[in-house]
Design a protein around this motif. Structure first.
Motif, PDB file in Angstrom:
ATOM      1  N   THR A 183       0.829  -1.209   0.000  1.00 27.96           N
ATOM      2  CA  THR A 183       0.000   0.000   0.000  1.00 27.96           C
ATOM      3  C   THR A 183       0.866   1.263   0.000  1.00 27.96           C
ATOM      4  N   ALA A 184       0.275   2.310  -0.523  1.00 28.80           N
ATOM      5  CA  ALA A 184       0.888   3.641  -0.423  1.00 28.80           C
ATOM      6  C   ALA A 184      -0.256   4.605  -0.152  1.00 28.80           C
ATOM      7  N   VAL A 185       0.034   5.697   0.526  1.00 24.50           N
ATOM      8  CA  VAL A 185      -1.039   6.637   0.866  1.00 24.50           C
ATOM      9  C   VAL A 185      -0.664   8.024   0.349  1.00 24.50           C
ATOM     10  N   VAL A 186      -1.609   8.649  -0.318  1.00 24.31           N
ATOM     11  CA  VAL A 186      -1.378  10.007  -0.811  1.00 24.31           C
ATOM     12  C   VAL A 186      -2.501  10.904  -0.302  1.00 24.31           C
ATOM     13  N   VAL A 187      -2.162  12.027   0.303  1.00 26.82           N
ATOM     14  CA  VAL A 187      -3.188  12.984   0.714  1.00 26.82           C
ATOM     15  C   VAL A 187      -3.416  13.926  -0.461  1.00 26.82           C
ATOM     16  N   ASP A 188      -4.604  13.836  -1.055  1.00 25.44           N
ATOM     17  CA  ASP A 188      -4.906  14.624  -2.249  1.00 25.44           C
ATOM     18  C   ASP A 188      -5.256  16.063  -1.929  1.00 25.44           C
ATOM     19  N   SER A 189      -5.989  16.260  -0.826  1.00 24.85           N
ATOM     20  CA  SER A 189      -6.312  17.645  -0.500  1.00 24.85           C
ATOM     21  C   SER A 189      -6.435  17.825   1.003  1.00 24.85           C
ATOM     22  N   MET A 190      -6.084  18.997   1.445  1.00 24.04           N
ATOM     23  CA  MET A 190      -6.111  19.322   2.864  1.00 24.04           C
ATOM     24  C   MET A 190      -6.511  20.785   2.945  1.00 24.04           C
ATOM     25  N   LYS A 191      -7.778  21.041   3.339  1.00 22.28           N
ATOM     26  CA  LYS A 191      -8.251  22.438   3.322  1.00 22.28           C
ATOM     27  C   LYS A 191      -8.894  22.806   4.646  1.00 22.28           C
ATOM     28  N   GLU A 192      -8.451  23.911   5.191  1.00 24.34           N
ATOM     29  CA  GLU A 192      -9.047  24.393   6.428  1.00 24.34           C
ATOM     30  C   GLU A 192     -10.363  25.090   6.081  1.00 24.34           C
ATOM     31  N   ARG A 193     -11.436  24.797   6.835  1.00 27.51           N
ATOM     32  CA  ARG A 193     -12.715  25.475   6.576  1.00 27.51           C
ATOM     33  C   ARG A 193     -12.607  26.954   6.944  1.00 27.51           C
ATOM     34  N   GLU A 194     -13.531  27.749   6.401  1.00 29.67           N
ATOM     35  CA  GLU A 194     -13.416  29.206   6.622  1.00 29.67           C
ATOM     36  C   GLU A 194     -13.469  29.591   8.094  1.00 29.67           C
ATOM     37  N   ASN A 195     -14.254  28.824   8.886  1.00 28.90           N
ATOM     38  CA  ASN A 195     -14.335  29.161  10.316  1.00 28.90           C
ATOM     39  C   ASN A 195     -13.060  28.764  11.066  1.00 28.90           C
ATOM     40  N   GLY A 196     -12.129  28.080  10.373  1.00 25.98           N
ATOM     41  CA  GLY A 196     -10.833  27.743  10.960  1.00 25.98           C
ATOM     42  C   GLY A 196     -10.885  26.613  11.979  1.00 25.98           C
ATOM     43  N   ILE A 203     -12.152  23.330  11.488  1.00 31.03           N
ATOM     44  CA  ILE A 203     -11.941  21.959  11.002  1.00 31.03           C
ATOM     45  C   ILE A 203     -11.165  21.975   9.690  1.00 31.03           C
ATOM     46  N   THR A 204     -10.280  20.984   9.535  1.00 29.97           N
ATOM     47  CA  THR A 204      -9.567  20.826   8.266  1.00 29.97           C
ATOM     48  C   THR A 204     -10.111  19.579   7.570  1.00 29.97           C
ATOM     49  N   ASP A 205     -10.555  19.744   6.327  1.00 37.20           N
ATOM     50  CA  ASP A 205     -11.052  18.594   5.555  1.00 37.20           C
ATOM     51  C   ASP A 205      -9.896  17.966   4.797  1.00 37.20           C
ATOM     52  N   ILE A 206      -9.757  16.662   4.972  1.00 35.59           N
ATOM     53  CA  ILE A 206      -8.637  15.958   4.329  1.00 35.59           C
ATOM     54  C   ILE A 206      -9.149  14.778   3.511  1.00 35.59           C
ATOM     55  N   GLN A 207      -8.700  14.698   2.280  1.00 37.17           N
ATOM     56  CA  GLN A 207      -9.039  13.556   1.417  1.00 37.17           C
ATOM     57  C   GLN A 207      -7.755  12.766   1.175  1.00 37.17           C
ATOM     58  N   ALA A 208      -7.790  11.497   1.537  1.00 37.68           N
ATOM     59  CA  ALA A 208      -6.597  10.662   1.334  1.00 37.68           C
ATOM     60  C   ALA A 208      -6.953   9.447   0.497  1.00 37.68           C
ATOM     61  N   VAL A 209      -6.016   9.033  -0.340  1.00 34.89           N
ATOM     62  CA  VAL A 209      -6.228   7.828  -1.140  1.00 34.89           C
ATOM     63  C   VAL A 209      -5.234   6.761  -0.713  1.00 34.89           C
ATOM     64  N   ILE A 210      -5.768   5.580  -0.417  1.00 37.16           N
ATOM     65  CA  ILE A 210      -4.916   4.437  -0.101  1.00 37.16           C
ATOM     66  C   ILE A 210      -4.817   3.603  -1.383  1.00 37.16           C
ATOM     67  N   ILE A 223      -4.794  20.047  15.361  1.00 36.03           N
ATOM     68  CA  ILE A 223      -5.955  20.599  14.646  1.00 36.03           C
ATOM     69  C   ILE A 223      -7.092  19.569  14.683  1.00 36.03           C
ATOM     70  N   HIS A 224      -8.320  20.037  14.411  1.00 34.43           N
ATOM     71  CA  HIS A 224      -9.434  19.087  14.275  1.00 34.43           C
ATOM     72  C   HIS A 224      -9.602  18.776  12.806  1.00 34.43           C
ATOM     73  N   MET A 225      -9.822  17.511  12.497  1.00 32.59           N
ATOM     74  CA  MET A 225      -9.928  17.189  11.080  1.00 32.59           C
ATOM     75  C   MET A 225     -11.089  16.276  10.763  1.00 32.59           C
ATOM     76  N   ASN A 226     -11.542  16.408   9.525  1.00 35.13           N
ATOM     77  CA  ASN A 226     -12.527  15.486   8.974  1.00 35.13           C
ATOM     78  C   ASN A 226     -11.754  14.708   7.910  1.00 35.13           C
ATOM     79  N   LEU A 227     -11.432  13.461   8.238  1.00 30.35           N
ATOM     80  CA  LEU A 227     -10.549  12.678   7.354  1.00 30.35           C
ATOM     81  C   LEU A 227     -11.349  11.665   6.553  1.00 30.35           C
ATOM     82  N   GLN A 228     -11.264  11.775   5.238  1.00 23.79           N
ATOM     83  CA  GLN A 228     -11.933  10.789   4.387  1.00 23.79           C
ATOM     84  C   GLN A 228     -10.893   9.983   3.621  1.00 23.79           C
ATOM     85  N   CYS A 229     -10.996   8.661   3.718  1.00 23.03           N
ATOM     86  CA  CYS A 229     -10.030   7.794   3.040  1.00 23.03           C
ATOM     87  C   CYS A 229     -10.722   7.001   1.935  1.00 23.03           C
TER      88      CYS A 229
END
Ligand SMILES: Nc1nc2c(ncn2[C@@H]2O[C@H](COP(=O)(O)OP(=O)(O)OP(=O)(O)O)[C@@H](O)[C@H]2O)c(=O)[nH]1
Ligand SMILES: [Mg+2]
Length: 306
Positions: free
Chosen positions: A221-234, A236-243, A279-285
């Motif tokens: 396996t390899a993991v790549v984080v495609d996007s990491m964006k902090e929401r405007e209210n600062g 939560i950070t939304d993270i999209q990762a691909v395994i 930080i607080h994050m919403n992580l989607q894999c």
């Protein structure tokens, strides 16, 4: 820059580049984490956990230590193995001092002999660390190992230690200080690693794959984080990762029944990454199949191993 000022009034600043070498699974990354005082490199009970060199930084007084944790030197199995071993060879030439990590018990292995040969060629100062003394059953094993290793190289110091309990880690740091050279600090004094946040998150996810899945799957396996964006209210950070994995059957096992395994991996990874990054994050894999990626140069590069 550092504030330490010796008595003659001239600000003193030193750096020490330390390479951490050894065969797979001896505890190199654990030792670097113990030296830095934070978990900057992932650790698992499976060999070949570390795939690329990882920098750990510790500034103490006037001295900045820059540790290079390297992949365990191993026999060639794929183009990814070639890349990993190359990371080791390249690092040997880049450091002021090498720490050769081996286990306190057991025979010397081929990879260790190869490393000693490359140190010899460069007249490299080397500290031998006999790790995992906490797991040592017979003290005699340690004595035999020290005698054998010391007959093969003139080590600057020989230190039995435990990355797990921290035994002799301060002593190792003290000995490393002897190899520091006068010069500027290369990182901010509060830095612990040079890994970008995306890489840290991807590595933590890979650690959870290694820890939760059986032998063969996580190695492919390899993991790549495609996007990491902090929401405007600062908040939560939304993270999209691909395994990425090598086979459809592996994908099924990573996802698990009703998505249970993937959920477990993502939850564990999120907790660790939140703690580390503060930080607080919403992580989607997501899980995707890339056939035999470990044998394709371009794909290895796309996975971040350049
Ligand atoms: N008992 C004991 N276990 C240890 C110690 N140091 C590391 N370990 C364990 O040894 C295993 C390998 O540790 P790592 O730090 O990932 O080893 P590594 O040398 O970086 O391995 P690679 O990255 O695969 O080359 C893990 O299960 C660690 O928890 C120690 O001092 N004592
Ligand atoms: Mg490692």
């Amino acid at each position: 820059m550092n504030e330490a000022t010796p008595q003659n009034g001239i600000p003193e600043s030193k750096s020490c580049f330390v390479g951490i070498f050894g065969r797979p699974n001896v505890g190199k990354s654990s030792l670097m984490n113990a030296l830095v005082g934070e978990k900057v490199a992932i650790v698992s009970e499976k060999p070949q956990t570390t795939r690329t060199k990882i920098t750990g930084v510790l500034t103490r007084g006037a001295t900045q230590f820059v540790f290079l944790d390297t992949p365990g030197l191993h026999r060639r199995k794929s183009k990814l193995s070639d890349y990993m071993n190359q990371q080791v060879t390249e690092s040997v030439a880049d450091v002021d001092v090498a720490v050769l990590v081996t286990e306190a018990m057991g025979e010397i292995r081929e990879a260790e002999k190869t490393l000693l040969e490359s140190f010899e060629k460069l007249h490299m100062p080397v500290i031998l660390v006999l790790n995992k003394v906490d797991a040592l059953e017979k003290k005699d094993d340690l004595i035999v190992k020290i005698a054998d290793m010391s007959s093969r190289y003139e080590f600057g110091h020989v230190i039995p230690a435990s990355a797990k309990t921290g035994e002799n880690v301060p002593l190792l740091l003290e000995k490393l200080e002897e190899y520091a050279c006068e010069g500027p600090h290369f990182f901010p004094d509060d830095a612990m690693t040079d890994q970008p946040e995306r890489v840290i998150v991807a590595e933590i996810i890979r650690e959870k794959l290694l820890r939760n899945l059986s032998q063969e799957i996580p190695h492919g396996t390899a993991v790549v984080v495609d996007s990491m964006k902090e929401r405007e209210n600062g908040e939560i950070t939304d993270i999209q990762a691909v395994i990425y994995c090598e086979r459809a059957s592996h994908k099924g096992m990573i996802i698990g029944k009703g998505g249970a395994m993937l959920k477990k991996i993502a939850t564990q990874a999120r907790q660790d990454a939140e703690d580390f990054l503060g930080i607080h994050m919403n992580l989607q894999c997501w899980v995707k199949v890339k056939d035999d990626w470990r044998n394709h140069d371009v794909q290895i590069k796309n996975m971040g191993y350049r």
